[in-house]
Design an enzyme around this catalytic site. Sequence first.
Site, PDB file in Angstrom:
ATOM      1  N   VAL A  81       0.849  -1.206   0.000  1.00 61.78           N
ATOM      2  CA  VAL A  81       0.000   0.000   0.000  1.00 61.78           C
ATOM      3  C   VAL A  81       0.887   1.259   0.000  1.00 61.78           C
ATOM      4  O   VAL A  81       1.915   1.299   0.664  1.00 61.78           O
ATOM      5  CB  VAL A  81      -0.908  -0.002   1.260  1.00 61.78           C
ATOM      6  CG1 VAL A  81      -1.699   1.299   1.378  1.00 61.78           C
ATOM      7  CG2 VAL A  81      -1.843  -1.196   1.226  1.00 61.78           C
ATOM      8  N   GLY A  82       0.469   2.279  -0.752  1.00 61.27           N
ATOM      9  CA  GLY A  82       1.128   3.598  -0.689  1.00 61.27           C
ATOM     10  C   GLY A  82       2.482   3.624  -1.365  1.00 61.27           C
ATOM     11  O   GLY A  82       3.320   4.460  -1.050  1.00 61.27           O
ATOM     12  N   GLY A  84       2.911   3.520  -4.905  1.00 63.68           N
ATOM     13  CA  GLY A  84       2.859   3.911  -6.311  1.00 63.68           C
ATOM     14  C   GLY A  84       2.497   2.772  -7.229  1.00 63.68           C
ATOM     15  O   GLY A  84       2.550   2.916  -8.450  1.00 63.68           O
ATOM     16  N   SER A  87      -2.316  -0.070  -5.466  1.00 56.24           N
ATOM     17  CA  SER A  87      -2.966  -1.144  -4.686  1.00 56.24           C
ATOM     18  C   SER A  87      -4.461  -0.874  -4.501  1.00 56.24           C
ATOM     19  O   SER A  87      -5.280  -1.800  -4.608  1.00 56.24           O
ATOM     20  CB  SER A  87      -2.287  -1.330  -3.328  1.00 56.24           C
ATOM     21  OG  SER A  87      -2.513  -0.207  -2.520  1.00 56.24           O
ATOM     22  N   ALA A  89      -6.414   0.849  -6.461  1.00 58.92           N
ATOM     23  CA  ALA A  89      -7.075   0.719  -7.761  1.00 58.92           C
ATOM     24  C   ALA A  89      -7.293  -0.752  -8.106  1.00 58.92           C
ATOM     25  O   ALA A  89      -8.369  -1.148  -8.570  1.00 58.92           O
ATOM     26  CB  ALA A  89      -6.223   1.386  -8.834  1.00 58.92           C
ATOM     27  N   ALA A  90      -6.270  -1.575  -7.851  1.00 58.13           N
ATOM     28  CA  ALA A  90      -6.409  -3.018  -8.115  1.00 58.13           C
ATOM     29  C   ALA A  90      -7.514  -3.591  -7.237  1.00 58.13           C
ATOM     30  O   ALA A  90      -8.328  -4.411  -7.675  1.00 58.13           O
ATOM     31  CB  ALA A  90      -5.081  -3.724  -7.843  1.00 58.13           C
ATOM     32  N   ASP A 131      -5.095   5.302 -12.320  1.00 59.93           N
ATOM     33  CA  ASP A 131      -4.713   4.024 -11.687  1.00 59.93           C
ATOM     34  C   ASP A 131      -5.759   2.933 -11.926  1.00 59.93           C
ATOM     35  O   ASP A 131      -5.431   1.829 -12.359  1.00 59.93           O
ATOM     36  CB  ASP A 131      -4.529   4.210 -10.174  1.00 59.93           C
ATOM     37  CG  ASP A 131      -3.318   5.043  -9.816  1.00 59.93           C
ATOM     38  OD1 ASP A 131      -2.698   5.629 -10.725  1.00 59.93           O
ATOM     39  OD2 ASP A 131      -2.992   5.117  -8.621  1.00 59.93           O
TER      40      ASP A 131
HETATM   41  C1  MEV Z   1      -0.873   8.316  -8.613  1.00 60.21           C
HETATM   42  O1  MEV Z   1      -0.618   6.985  -9.054  1.00 60.21           O
HETATM   43  C2  MEV Z   1      -0.691   9.287  -9.717  1.00 60.21           C
HETATM   44  C3  MEV Z   1      -0.968  10.754  -9.391  1.00 60.21           C
HETATM   45  O2  MEV Z   1      -0.849  11.447 -10.639  1.00 60.21           O
HETATM   46  C4  MEV Z   1      -2.315  10.972  -8.776  1.00 60.21           C
HETATM   47  C5  MEV Z   1      -3.474  10.758  -9.734  1.00 60.21           C
HETATM   48  O3  MEV Z   1      -3.260  10.670 -10.952  1.00 60.21           O
HETATM   49  O4  MEV Z   1      -4.607  10.706  -9.227  1.00 60.21           O
HETATM   50  C6  MEV Z   1       0.096  11.333  -8.448  1.00 60.21           C
END
Ligand code: MEV
Length: 283
Positions: A81-82, A84, A87, A89-90, A131
Amino acid sequence: MPEAVGEAPGKVILAGEHAVVYGHRAIALAVDRRTRVRLRSRPGPSGIDHSAIADPRLWPALATLLPAEGVGLSIESELPVGCGLGSSAALSVALIRALARAEGREAELEELVEKGFRVERVFHGNPSGVDHTVAAMGGAVLYRRGEAPVRLRLGRPLRLVIANTGTPGNTAEMVAGVRARGHAAEIAAIGALVEEVARAVEAGGPIGALLRENHRLLRAIGVSTPRLDAVAAAMEAAGAAGAKLAGAGGGGVVLALVEEAAPVMAAAAALGCEAFAVEVPEG
Ligand code: MEV
């Protein structure tokens, strides 16, 4: 409710995070690390039987889609989690797929995108939607807020190493920080750079320098950290053509474009990162 299972992949952003919040395009790639949701009927109020994800936002997010009564849910996830890797979204896409299967049907892309947004908003405030769109579509996707997503055709395979720094970041906070600080010029520069990356990727051309420039711009808008910078530099010193933080930043993962994964994975591991290789096929 009959037992039903849904699953979906995580993602990594090749170029364009943060700028995508302001209407520029971003390139996102599905990664073969997955979240699986299993539903079963249970008496009384709906609730979580078991979850690999411990997060205070989890139940409020799930409750946007679950019936109030009668459903027990188990979550397995290969996605930290957290970091990038998308997680939440999946998770949202896996849940929507499972709920549709419990009704004896497959969820369509439109349903995944529309309902996935409801879940993602609970997790991240006002996300762009990139995401969960790539979690729903898989593969390589060019995404712009408010437009139909476009599949990106790769002129040659992309070989990547993804290194998790082990320190999570908070997407809503990172996005809010960029908004408060402004950074209009850098956001526009990231938007322009994404178009160059997209053309290069489709033509099978080099993108290492473009990824390095994307990282520099992300540092300029204040979402990198000394550790993300150090991991990216170490991966480049070990032979990566370019490396950048991927996702909202403040922690999370670094993505590196490689010819040979092993030395770059070793360099990331030497800095205490869990690293894995991803190959995105041509076409
Ligand atoms: C997060 O994976 C990507 C960002 O651009 C946020 C978003 O698109 O909502 C930071």
